[in-house]
Motif scaffolding. Structure first.
Motif, PDB file in Angstrom:
ATOM      1  N   CYS A   1       0.816  -1.219   0.000  1.00 52.63           N
ATOM      2  CA  CYS A   1       0.000   0.000   0.000  1.00 52.63           C
ATOM      3  C   CYS A   1       0.848   1.267   0.000  1.00 52.63           C
ATOM      4  N   ALA A   2       1.981   1.243   0.660  1.00 49.92           N
ATOM      5  CA  ALA A   2       2.847   2.424   0.720  1.00 49.92           C
ATOM      6  C   ALA A   2       3.571   2.672  -0.602  1.00 49.92           C
ATOM      7  N   LYS A   3       3.591   1.698  -1.499  1.00 45.34           N
ATOM      8  CA  LYS A   3       4.278   1.854  -2.784  1.00 45.34           C
ATOM      9  C   LYS A   3       3.406   2.503  -3.852  1.00 45.34           C
ATOM     10  N   VAL A   4       2.092   2.449  -3.721  1.00 44.40           N
ATOM     11  CA  VAL A   4       1.176   2.916  -4.761  1.00 44.40           C
ATOM     12  C   VAL A   4       0.892   4.409  -4.570  1.00 44.40           C
ATOM     13  N   ALA A   5       1.217   5.214  -5.593  1.00 49.63           N
ATOM     14  CA  ALA A   5       1.030   6.660  -5.513  1.00 49.63           C
ATOM     15  C   ALA A   5      -0.296   7.116  -6.114  1.00 49.63           C
ATOM     16  N   LYS A   6      -0.612   6.617  -7.321  1.00 41.46           N
ATOM     17  CA  LYS A   6      -1.795   7.097  -8.038  1.00 41.46           C
ATOM     18  C   LYS A   6      -2.403   5.981  -8.874  1.00 41.46           C
TER      19      LYS A   6
ATOM     20  N   GLU B   1       7.838   3.453  -5.695  1.00 39.37           N
ATOM     21  CA  GLU B   1       9.046   2.653  -5.870  1.00 39.37           C
ATOM     22  C   GLU B   1       8.735   1.428  -6.711  1.00 39.37           C
ATOM     23  N   GLN B   2       9.776   0.826  -7.246  1.00 38.01           N
ATOM     24  CA  GLN B   2       9.629  -0.285  -8.175  1.00 38.01           C
ATOM     25  C   GLN B   2       8.798  -1.418  -7.557  1.00 38.01           C
ATOM     26  N   PRO B   3       7.702  -1.810  -8.206  1.00 43.81           N
ATOM     27  CA  PRO B   3       6.898  -2.929  -7.684  1.00 43.81           C
ATOM     28  C   PRO B   3       7.550  -4.266  -8.043  1.00 43.81           C
TER      29      PRO B   3
END
Length: 105
Positions: free
Chosen positions: A43-48, A62-64
């Motif tokens: 959840c903390a990696k997804v911006a938009k 950041e890179q998934p």
């Protein structure tokens, strides 16, 4: 409770507000898949999230991982999403801090 949800937008959302609801459902689906995997970083990696005429655009901080990409693929292919595999992933560009001593002079 995790409160930092990604920004959600859609082309023509003013005339088709259901597009925003669909993105919320897709995000919830993907987040549930990550939770089932024990992936607490997802959840903390997804911006938009953006729906552009039936194409899901996911912007990441950041890179998934390959597994994280499949969360959105499964969600978008489901009845909660667009029932397609039209997805684009991109990393959010971050501005670099200005070096000490530099100025606009």
């Amino acid at each position: 409770m995790f409160l930092d949800i990604p920004k959600i937008s859609a082309t023509n959302s003013e005339t088709e507000p259901d597009r925003l609801e669909r993105l919320s459902r897709v995000y919830g689906y993907a987040a549930a898949l990550s939770d089932m995997d024990g992936n607490s970083d997802f959840c903390a990696k997804v911006a938009k999230l953006h729906d552009h005429k039936g194409n899901l655009v996911v912007i990441w901080y950041e890179q998934p991982t390959a597994r994280e990409l499949t969360y959105f693929l499964r969600a978008w292919q489901s009845r909660m999403g667009d029932e397609s595999s039209n997805i684009e992933h991109a990393l959010m560009l971050r501005e670099l801090p200005e070096a000490e001593g530099e100025s606009d002079a």
